[in-house]
Design a protein around this motif. Structure first.
Motif, PDB file in Angstrom:
ATOM      1  N   TYR A 201       7.092 -21.974   4.192  1.00  0.00           N
ATOM      2  CA  TYR A 201       7.206 -23.412   3.946  1.00  0.00           C
ATOM      3  C   TYR A 201       8.199 -24.082   4.898  1.00  0.00           C
ATOM      4  N   ALA A 202       8.533 -23.416   6.002  1.00  0.00           N
ATOM      5  CA  ALA A 202       9.562 -23.928   6.909  1.00  0.00           C
ATOM      6  C   ALA A 202       9.255 -25.334   7.409  1.00  0.00           C
ATOM      7  N   ALA A 203       7.987 -25.637   7.624  1.00  0.00           N
ATOM      8  CA  ALA A 203       7.605 -26.949   8.156  1.00  0.00           C
ATOM      9  C   ALA A 203       7.878 -28.083   7.172  1.00  0.00           C
ATOM     10  N   PHE A 204       8.072 -27.752   5.894  1.00  0.00           N
ATOM     11  CA  PHE A 204       8.276 -28.778   4.874  1.00  0.00           C
ATOM     12  C   PHE A 204       9.739 -28.907   4.449  1.00  0.00           C
ATOM     13  N   CYS A 205      10.637 -28.179   5.119  1.00  0.00           N
ATOM     14  CA  CYS A 205      12.065 -28.234   4.787  1.00  0.00           C
ATOM     15  C   CYS A 205      12.717 -29.484   5.366  1.00  0.00           C
ATOM     16  N   THR A 206      13.977 -29.668   5.016  1.00  0.00           N
ATOM     17  CA  THR A 206      14.730 -30.808   5.530  1.00  0.00           C
ATOM     18  C   THR A 206      14.738 -30.817   7.055  1.00  0.00           C
ATOM     19  N   ARG A 207      14.990 -29.654   7.633  1.00  0.00           N
ATOM     20  CA  ARG A 207      14.893 -29.479   9.087  1.00  0.00           C
ATOM     21  C   ARG A 207      14.327 -28.086   9.342  1.00  0.00           C
ATOM     22  N   ASN A 208      13.223 -28.032  10.035  1.00  0.00           N
ATOM     23  CA  ASN A 208      12.510 -26.774  10.253  1.00  0.00           C
ATOM     24  C   ASN A 208      13.316 -25.853  11.164  1.00  0.00           C
ATOM     25  N   PRO A 209      13.773 -24.699  10.664  1.00  0.00           N
ATOM     26  CA  PRO A 209      14.556 -23.790  11.509  1.00  0.00           C
ATOM     27  C   PRO A 209      13.707 -23.096  12.575  1.00  0.00           C
ATOM     28  N   LEU A 210      12.382 -23.183  12.450  1.00  0.00           N
ATOM     29  CA  LEU A 210      11.481 -22.565  13.419  1.00  0.00           C
ATOM     30  C   LEU A 210      10.916 -23.571  14.412  1.00  0.00           C
ATOM     31  N   ARG A 211      11.512 -24.767  14.434  1.00  0.00           N
ATOM     32  CA  ARG A 211      11.010 -25.783  15.371  1.00  0.00           C
ATOM     33  C   ARG A 211      11.235 -25.348  16.819  1.00  0.00           C
ATOM     34  N   ARG A 212      10.578 -26.024  17.720  1.00  0.00           N
ATOM     35  CA  ARG A 212      10.665 -25.696  19.136  1.00  0.00           C
ATOM     36  C   ARG A 212      12.122 -25.736  19.618  1.00  0.00           C
ATOM     37  N   GLY A 213      12.502 -24.765  20.403  1.00  0.00           N
ATOM     38  CA  GLY A 213      13.853 -24.704  20.964  1.00  0.00           C
ATOM     39  C   GLY A 213      14.821 -23.853  20.178  1.00  0.00           C
ATOM     40  N   GLN A 214      14.405 -23.390  19.007  1.00  0.00           N
ATOM     41  CA  GLN A 214      15.279 -22.548  18.190  1.00  0.00           C
ATOM     42  C   GLN A 214      15.004 -21.076  18.477  1.00  0.00           C
ATOM     43  N   ALA A 215      16.061 -20.309  18.689  1.00  0.00           N
ATOM     44  CA  ALA A 215      15.916 -18.896  19.063  1.00  0.00           C
ATOM     45  C   ALA A 215      16.515 -18.001  17.994  1.00  0.00           C
ATOM     46  N   VAL A 216      15.789 -16.946  17.632  1.00  0.00           N
ATOM     47  CA  VAL A 216      16.287 -15.991  16.658  1.00  0.00           C
ATOM     48  C   VAL A 216      17.550 -15.324  17.189  1.00  0.00           C
ATOM     49  N   GLY A 217      18.525 -15.146  16.337  1.00  0.00           N
ATOM     50  CA  GLY A 217      19.812 -14.583  16.732  1.00  0.00           C
ATOM     51  C   GLY A 217      20.791 -15.648  17.154  1.00  0.00           C
ATOM     52  N   GLU A 218      20.318 -16.616  17.930  1.00  0.00           N
ATOM     53  CA  GLU A 218      21.195 -17.695  18.404  1.00  0.00           C
ATOM     54  C   GLU A 218      21.292 -18.828  17.394  1.00  0.00           C
ATOM     55  N   HIS A 219      20.167 -19.220  16.829  1.00  0.00           N
ATOM     56  CA  HIS A 219      20.154 -20.350  15.895  1.00  0.00           C
ATOM     57  C   HIS A 219      19.839 -19.948  14.457  1.00  0.00           C
TER      58      HIS A 219
END
Length: 231
Positions: A201-219
């Motif tokens: 459900y990440a796309a429906f959150c307050t701010r999608n943590p998987l949006r473009r530009g977000q990197a695993v480990g860094e963000h």
């Protein structure tokens, strides 16, 4: 609908570490009976807060308004944020709590299309039109508006299984996202990754943590429900 909700989560469920509670609440369903109709929303985004860190309300000290944070696990703590109501549950230990950041309408035999229509009527968009289902509870104040939860009615109260509680419907995710909380001012432990998101459900959150530009480990990190970081 003719179905009846299942049992409410016991107080013991909430009387645990705040981050663990924040992870375990993902996938649980908030039930709210309003005018004879059960409104329901699946929790998809939470934030943990502790007395000992600077981002929490409790870190500012005990006041009558913040008393719920110092009460037993599962006490409802509500306050006004961004012009609306905000829902939190106290966790184990004085001053620790979980903010219910976002949810998603839950449709089942208890809450059907009629319940969804009530939620949309309670929380229309800026033009007065029905808000899309995916955005209906996509933020802490939108969630409270869609469920008809108000600070004066519920702050510092316990759950009432006849009108308001949390249920385990057996739909909790095993793989979660952990990332930084939102709206924490600089210098107030804004770096702590105490925000947890159900990836489905990440796309429906307050701010999608998987949006473009977000990197695993860094963000953000992938974790299991116990907080272990996954590869």
């Amino acid at each position: 609908m003719s179905g009846h909700p299942g049992p409410a989560l016991p107080d013991a469920f909430f009387d645990r570490d705040a981050s663990q509670l924040a992870r375990e609440l993902l996938g649980k369903v908030i039930r709210r009976r309003l005018n004879g109709v059960w409104l329901s929303a699946r929790i998809i985004e939470t934030e943990a807060y502790y007395l000992a860190e600077k981002g929490s309300h409790a870190s500012l000290g005990y006041t009558h308004k913040r008393r719920a944070l110092f009460m037993g696990g599962g006490t409802v703590y509500m306050y006004y944020a961004r012009g609306g109501d905000s829902l939190n549950f106290s966790a184990g230990g004085p001053g620790n709590a979980v903010l219910i950041k976002s949810a998603h309408p839950w449709v089942d035999t208890v809450s059907g299309p009629d319940a969804l229509a009530v939620m949309q009527a309670l929380n229309p968009d800026a033009r007065g039109q029905p808000r899309p289902q995916g955005r209906l509870c996509g933020g802490q104040t939108l969630l409270c508006r869609a469920l008809g939860l108000k600070v004066p009615e519920w702050d510092a109260r316990s759950f009432d299984p006849t009108v308001f509680f949390v249920e385990d419907v057996g739909s909790s995710p095993e793989r979660l996202i952990s990332t930084t909380r939102l709206g924490i001012p600089a210098g107030r432990d804004e770096h702590l990754r105490y925000r947890y998101v159900d990836p489905s459900y990440a796309a429906f959150c307050t701010r999608n943590p998987l949006r473009r530009g977000q990197a695993v480990g860094e963000h953000y990190d992938w974790t299991d429900r116990y907080g272990v970081i996954l590869a």
